[in-house]
Each structure stands twice: as C-alpha cells, then as structure tokens.
Design a protein around this motif. Sequence first.
Motif, PDB file in Angstrom:
ATOM      1  N   HIS A   1       0.999  -1.166  -0.062  1.00 18.47           N
ATOM      2  CA  HIS A   1      -0.006   0.089   0.076  1.00 18.47           C
ATOM      3  C   HIS A   1       0.841   1.239   0.055  1.00 18.47           C
ATOM      4  O   HIS A   1       1.725   1.502   0.833  1.00 18.47           O
ATOM      5  CB  HIS A   1      -0.852  -0.015   1.288  1.00 18.47           C
ATOM      6  N   GLN A   2       0.622   1.904  -0.940  1.00 22.09           N
ATOM      7  CA  GLN A   2       1.476   3.282  -1.038  1.00 22.09           C
ATOM      8  C   GLN A   2       0.670   4.644  -1.052  1.00 22.09           C
ATOM      9  O   GLN A   2      -0.002   4.804  -2.233  1.00 22.09           O
ATOM     10  CB  GLN A   2       2.421   3.132  -2.413  1.00 22.09           C
ATOM     11  N   PRO A   3       0.494   5.172  -0.200  1.00 17.63           N
ATOM     12  CA  PRO A   3      -0.495   6.307   0.118  1.00 17.63           C
ATOM     13  C   PRO A   3       0.002   7.564  -0.857  1.00 17.63           C
ATOM     14  O   PRO A   3       1.243   7.629  -1.210  1.00 17.63           O
ATOM     15  CB  PRO A   3      -0.317   6.933   1.581  1.00 17.63           C
ATOM     16  N   VAL A   4      -0.812   8.275  -1.528  1.00 11.87           N
ATOM     17  CA  VAL A   4      -0.376   9.413  -2.220  1.00 11.87           C
ATOM     18  C   VAL A   4       0.095  10.396  -1.657  1.00 11.87           C
ATOM     19  O   VAL A   4       0.143  10.699  -0.425  1.00 11.87           O
ATOM     20  CB  VAL A   4      -1.645   9.885  -3.053  1.00 11.87           C
ATOM     21  N   PRO A   5       1.201  11.333  -2.444  1.00 10.86           N
ATOM     22  CA  PRO A   5       1.668  12.367  -1.591  1.00 10.86           C
ATOM     23  C   PRO A   5       0.706  13.515  -1.428  1.00 10.86           C
ATOM     24  O   PRO A   5      -0.278  13.620  -1.684  1.00 10.86           O
ATOM     25  CB  PRO A   5       2.637  12.945  -2.862  1.00 10.86           C
ATOM     26  N   GLN A   6       1.332  14.376  -0.370  1.00 10.14           N
ATOM     27  CA  GLN A   6       0.210  15.409   0.232  1.00 10.14           C
ATOM     28  C   GLN A   6      -0.273  16.217  -0.708  1.00 10.14           C
ATOM     29  O   GLN A   6      -1.298  16.736  -0.659  1.00 10.14           O
ATOM     30  CB  GLN A   6       1.038  16.121   1.331  1.00 10.14           C
ATOM     31  N   GLY A   7       0.598  16.468  -1.708  1.00  9.58           N
ATOM     32  CA  GLY A   7       0.150  17.533  -2.836  1.00  9.58           C
ATOM     33  C   GLY A   7      -1.121  16.870  -3.564  1.00  9.58           C
ATOM     34  O   GLY A   7      -2.028  17.606  -3.859  1.00  9.58           O
TER      35      GLY A   7
END
Length: 264
Positions: free
Chosen positions: A176-182
């Motif tokens: 699982h790879q959460p998206v960057p904050q941007g």
Amino acid sequence: MNQEVELLSRIRIVLVATRHPGNIGSAARAMRNMGLNDLALVEPHRFPDPEATALASGADSILERATIYPTLADAVADCEHVIATTARVRYVSIPFSEPRECVARLAAGEHPGKVAIVFGRERTGLFNEELDHCREAVAIPTDPEFGSMNLAAAVQIMAYELRLAAGAKLPELPEHQPVPQGQMEHFFGHLEKVLIATTFIDPAAPRFIMRRMRRMYGRAAPDSHEINILRGMLTSVEEALGLKQTTKTFPHLRAGAATENDEP
C-alpha cells in the motif's frame, strides 16, 4: 523444480468404481484447483460422460488425461506408496492417520516416488481386498453422528492439505502506497468545492467540516487508485448538478430499466 510442483507432480488420485460421473468431474475440478493433474479411474460406471465434463467446470484437461484401469492393482502398479482413504478405521489393519499428518510426511520426503491416494465407492468405500493393495490409510475427521462425505469433497480436502504441505501460499498483495500530500491537497480542494455546491457546508465557514474530512481521509491513507475513484465520484456529482458538461452515456441505464435489485 520447486518443492510445491515436485510434491504435487508425484501424486496420483485414484477413484475406484465411481458410480456418478458428476463426482468424477467434481473431483477433477478439486484436483485442478490445487495443482494436481494425475487422475486414474478404476472401472468407472460411466466415463467419459457429459455430466463429468459439466461438473469439471473447466478442468477438462484432467478428464482428457485420465487413465482407466480394470483393477486397483493395475492403477497403482507403478506407485512406490499407496494410501487409502477410508471411514472404517476400526476395520483397517494397516497404519492410519489424519490427512495433515500424512501429507506432512510426504512433503518431508518420506516417500519420494510416485504416491497414489485411493478413494472408494460413493456408498461403500473400498473393499477389504482393495485395502490390501494399500500401505496406509487416511481418515478424515467428521462428525461421529454424520460421517458420510461426498467423494469430491474428500478429494478436495486431501488436495488442499497436499498443497499446503507443499508450501503454497496466498499471493502477496501489492504494498500500500499512500499518495503524496500535494495530491491530497488537490483532492481536498475538489471536495470542498463540491460540498459547497451541494450546500452541505457553508462557504463562509467551511473549515470545521473540512478539518474533520482531512482527519478522516488522513487515517484512510488512500492510494492513487482510490484517490482517482474519489475524484471521479466528485466529478460525477458536478456533472449531475450541471456544473460540468459530460459526454458519458450508459445505454444499459435507460429510463425505467434500472431496479433496486440490479447489480452495480
């Protein structure tokens, strides 16, 4: 050849005098599910048969390669070890064990050659004369008050235990790879815009609700696919409100065609 393939390739499933061809097909399906391929049939009442093919549910290759023998002795003649499956433990004079214990020994290399696992007739199992050709027996633990088991179910249990003993595992899920904050900020901006358009939040004071939304989606930590789904949902709301033009067409959703029982 890895351990899993090596063990499973040495196993022969032998069905003796199977009366119903559907049981042969279901057993073939159980074998194919677990990676077994060698099926031997001793005096089947009806085979080949369309019912066997139908219940194999795509495991046709197992049925096509199945070998028919006149006797159990012929079916296991080239096997180093022969295992009977039986519910009549008290009447069996050969050593017996439960499936997991038995296949653990096979996986450990106790019998490195070809191994036959023999299943008897639907109603009466194996005759004593047939048990004489077997070197050990396996008994599947069942409810003492209802020990009758479907033939294909017994094959499935043994095949499953063999696959586990061979070291098979469930495929690993992608990390699982959460998206960057941007990317999350773009989503929050889109979400706030839509919630204002639907009058869910007050445009003059949106921060309380949006702060809660940030915490909720922060805990969820969506990945890129999930963010795309969420952004697509927001866009569909904008299109439904007429805030955005859409060219989407769904011919299967004609007026009056959809019902509450329709699958999504």
